[in-house]
Design a protein around this motif. Structure first.
Motif, mmCIF file in Angstrom:
data_model
loop_
_atom_site.group_PDB
_atom_site.id
_atom_site.type_symbol
_atom_site.label_atom_id
_atom_site.label_comp_id
_atom_site.label_asym_id
_atom_site.label_seq_id
_atom_site.Cartn_x
_atom_site.Cartn_y
_atom_site.Cartn_z
ATOM 1 N N ASP A 115 0.819 -1.218 0.000
ATOM 2 C CA ASP A 115 0.000 0.000 0.000
ATOM 3 C C ASP A 115 0.851 1.266 0.000
ATOM 4 N N VAL A 116 1.671 1.410 -1.019
ATOM 5 C CA VAL A 116 2.587 2.564 -1.137
ATOM 6 C C VAL A 116 1.864 3.730 -1.808
ATOM 7 N N TRP A 117 1.972 4.918 -1.196
ATOM 8 C CA TRP A 117 1.281 6.104 -1.721
ATOM 9 C C TRP A 117 2.247 7.159 -2.245
ATOM 10 N N ASP A 118 3.554 7.006 -1.945
ATOM 11 C CA ASP A 118 4.496 8.052 -2.321
ATOM 12 C C ASP A 118 5.817 7.414 -2.739
ATOM 13 N N ILE A 119 6.340 7.853 -3.865
ATOM 14 C CA ILE A 119 7.573 7.271 -4.402
ATOM 15 C C ILE A 119 8.778 7.605 -3.525
ATOM 16 N N LYS A 120 8.611 8.588 -2.636
ATOM 17 C CA LYS A 120 9.710 8.956 -1.720
ATOM 18 C C LYS A 120 10.150 7.758 -0.889
ATOM 19 N N LEU A 121 9.207 6.874 -0.600
ATOM 20 C CA LEU A 121 9.528 5.695 0.206
ATOM 21 C C LEU A 121 10.674 4.906 -0.428
ATOM 22 N N TRP A 122 10.580 4.698 -1.758
ATOM 23 C CA TRP A 122 11.613 3.926 -2.451
ATOM 24 C C TRP A 122 12.957 4.644 -2.375
ATOM 25 N N LYS A 123 12.935 5.962 -2.558
ATOM 26 C CA LYS A 123 14.194 6.721 -2.537
ATOM 27 C C LYS A 123 14.870 6.620 -1.173
ATOM 28 N N GLU A 124 14.044 6.552 -0.124
ATOM 29 C CA GLU A 124 14.609 6.493 1.232
ATOM 30 C C GLU A 124 15.108 5.095 1.596
ATOM 31 N N ILE A 125 14.504 4.074 1.000
ATOM 32 C CA ILE A 125 14.780 2.708 1.463
ATOM 33 C C ILE A 125 15.742 1.942 0.532
ATOM 34 N N ARG A 126 15.933 2.447 -0.692
ATOM 35 C CA ARG A 126 16.661 1.657 -1.697
ATOM 36 C C ARG A 126 18.103 1.362 -1.291
ATOM 37 N N ILE A 127 18.741 2.278 -0.544
ATOM 38 C CA ILE A 127 20.147 2.081 -0.162
ATOM 39 C C ILE A 127 20.328 0.822 0.695
ATOM 40 N N ALA A 128 19.246 0.431 1.384
ATOM 41 C CA ALA A 128 19.342 -0.739 2.272
ATOM 42 C C ALA A 128 19.080 -2.055 1.537
ATOM 43 N N LEU A 129 18.747 -1.965 0.224
ATOM 44 C CA LEU A 129 18.395 -3.174 -0.526
ATOM 45 C C LEU A 129 19.387 -3.379 -1.673
ATOM 46 N N ILE A 148 11.753 -7.400 -5.052
ATOM 47 C CA ILE A 148 11.026 -6.431 -4.232
ATOM 48 C C ILE A 148 9.635 -6.291 -4.832
ATOM 49 N N MET A 149 8.619 -6.523 -4.011
ATOM 50 C CA MET A 149 7.244 -6.435 -4.491
ATOM 51 C C MET A 149 6.574 -5.242 -3.809
ATOM 52 N N LEU A 150 5.909 -4.456 -4.607
ATOM 53 C CA LEU A 150 5.313 -3.227 -4.101
ATOM 54 C C LEU A 150 3.846 -3.201 -4.512
ATOM 55 N N THR A 151 2.952 -2.967 -3.586
ATOM 56 C CA THR A 151 1.543 -2.849 -3.966
ATOM 57 C C THR A 151 1.106 -1.393 -3.814
ATOM 58 N N THR A 152 0.267 -0.943 -4.725
ATOM 59 C CA THR A 152 -0.186 0.446 -4.695
ATOM 60 C C THR A 152 -1.517 0.561 -5.425
ATOM 61 N N LYS A 167 -1.986 3.479 -6.955
ATOM 62 C CA LYS A 167 -1.695 4.589 -7.864
ATOM 63 C C LYS A 167 -0.843 4.118 -9.042
ATOM 64 N N GLU A 168 -1.370 4.324 -10.238
ATOM 65 C CA GLU A 168 -0.679 3.833 -11.441
ATOM 66 C C GLU A 168 0.672 4.496 -11.646
ATOM 67 N N ASP A 169 0.778 5.802 -11.341
ATOM 68 C CA ASP A 169 2.057 6.490 -11.585
ATOM 69 C C ASP A 169 3.178 5.887 -10.735
ATOM 70 N N ILE A 170 2.844 5.395 -9.543
ATOM 71 C CA ILE A 170 3.862 4.735 -8.715
ATOM 72 C C ILE A 170 4.210 3.374 -9.308
ATOM 73 N N ALA A 171 3.202 2.636 -9.765
ATOM 74 C CA ALA A 171 3.456 1.313 -10.346
ATOM 75 C C ALA A 171 4.376 1.409 -11.561
ATOM 76 N N PHE A 172 4.194 2.454 -12.363
ATOM 77 C CA PHE A 172 4.964 2.568 -13.605
ATOM 78 C C PHE A 172 6.237 3.413 -13.449
ATOM 79 N N HIS A 173 6.568 3.783 -12.221
ATOM 80 C CA HIS A 173 7.782 4.576 -11.968
ATOM 81 C C HIS A 173 9.028 3.763 -12.330
ATOM 82 N N CYS A 174 10.053 4.438 -12.823
ATOM 83 C CA CYS A 174 11.311 3.746 -13.147
ATOM 84 C C CYS A 174 12.122 3.586 -11.863
#
Length: 337
Positions: free
Chosen positions: A15-29, A38-42, A44-51
């Motif tokens: 249930d991700v609502w903001d792409i900021k989450l990925w930017k903050e957490i990616r360094i740990a993965l 990594i599986m992400l549910t959302t 919001k289509e713009d988050i699903a299709f984010h690069c």
């Protein structure tokens, strides 16, 4: 990072609502080419299709097939029937009702929970004929909202109040049943039943809301607890605001005047001052996340004659204003943590 570097891992971010989450957490993965996922549910289509900087695959969840939808609906609607199956006289109506859900699991579960309390064909027909469907747009959440509203309207009056009160807790908050029960009793929502304690009556309300799928059962350690689905909470807040039953201040908008009788503060810079309309409050709850210290500005911001509930659980507060001793209608004071 050190722990995951040599491992193949799977992480689910729900249930991700903001792409900021990925930017903050990616360094740990770390991407160590070991086949990690990594599986992400959302929603919001713009988050699903984010690069995301790695090869990604978007899977759009389709509505349930007719047969699967029927199994899920039957599991909820006929849980108390013999063999947990649909009686022949209800089958046609049950299929028609179930198909209104357009294969959406949340709608099917909510409607199934509602129908589980209806036993006669007349009651089923009444629900079916009373539905106000707006499904022409086929927007995914519209049927869900219609069904959830129907579930709310079907609640007895006391349960409606209890359900709306749950929306004062923050989104995704796990609510310990005992705390909720004490709040309901303090507010006078729980009816007096001869030979039964108010706590037992209120607990039956919690169980009824869980049975109807209006609340989700949760277990927080040894204590029974529950949770409100965020979509149900949105609907509850909309009804509560309209009726001035309760309001939530989460910082998303500036509030000049409090029109509701109950207020939940869910964001604060550490101090709460008086606002117009606060003198009428019956309940005041604070959820001060991310604040190291908290205080009332000199004195309590509400009229001491009316307040029944003051809930400051886990709020980092050193002392209370002297006026607390004059809250002679206060039925519930929570300073836990």
């Amino acid at each position: 990072v050190n722990y995951l570097e040599s491992k193949r891992y799977m992480v689910v971010l729900d249930d991700v609502w903001d792409i900021k989450l990925w930017k903050e957490i990616r360094i740990a993965l770390p991407n160590t080419q070991l086949g990690s996922r990594i599986m992400l549910t959302t929603r919001k289509e713009d988050i699903a299709f984010h690069c995301f900087g790695v090869e990604s695959h978007v899977h759009k969840i389709r509505p349930l097939e007719r047969s699967d939808a029927w199994v899920l609906f039957s599991m909820k609607a006929f849980s108390s029937y013999p063999n947990k199956s649909c009686p022949p006289e209800l089958e046609k109506l049950a299929w028609e009702l179930m198909e209104k859900c357009k294969g959406l699991p949340l709608a099917i579960i909510a409607l199934g929970g509602l129908m589980s309390s209806k036993k006669s064909a007349a009651e089923w027909s009444k629900v079916y004929n009373g539905l106000n469907w707006h499904l022409t747009s086929h927007h995914l959440l519209e049927p869900v909202k219609s069904i959830l509203l129907l579930s709310f309207n079907d609640l007895p009056y006391r349960l409606k109040q209890c359900f709306l009160y749950c929306s004062l807790f923050p989104e995704d908050h796990v609510i310990v049943n005992n705390r909720l029960i004490s709040l309901w009793i303090a507010e006078g929502f729980v009816e007096h039943v001869k030979g039964v304690t108010p706590e037992e009556v209120a607990n039956s309300y919690v169980m009824e809301l869980i049975f109807r799928n209006m609340l989700q059962q949760r277990f927080r350690g040894p204590l029974p607890a529950c949770k409100m689905h965020d979509l149900l909470r949105d609907i509850a807040l909309a009804i509560a605001n309209k009726d001035k039953f309760c309001a939530v201040h989460d910082g998303s908008e500036t509030v000049e005047e409090i029109g509701a009788l109950r207020l939940s503060i869910q964001t604060t810079n550490g101090e709460i001052g008086p606002r117009k309309g606060m003198s009428r409050l019956r309940s005041f709850l604070v959820f001060a996340t991310g604040v190291s210290s908290f205080s009332f500005s000199k004195k309590l911001p509400f009229d001491s004659t009316l307040l029944r509930v003051l809930d400051l659980e886990d709020v980092p507060i050193d002392n209370l204003p002297d006026e607390v001793t004059y809250l002679f209608n206060l039925k519930y004071l929570n300073l836990r943590g």
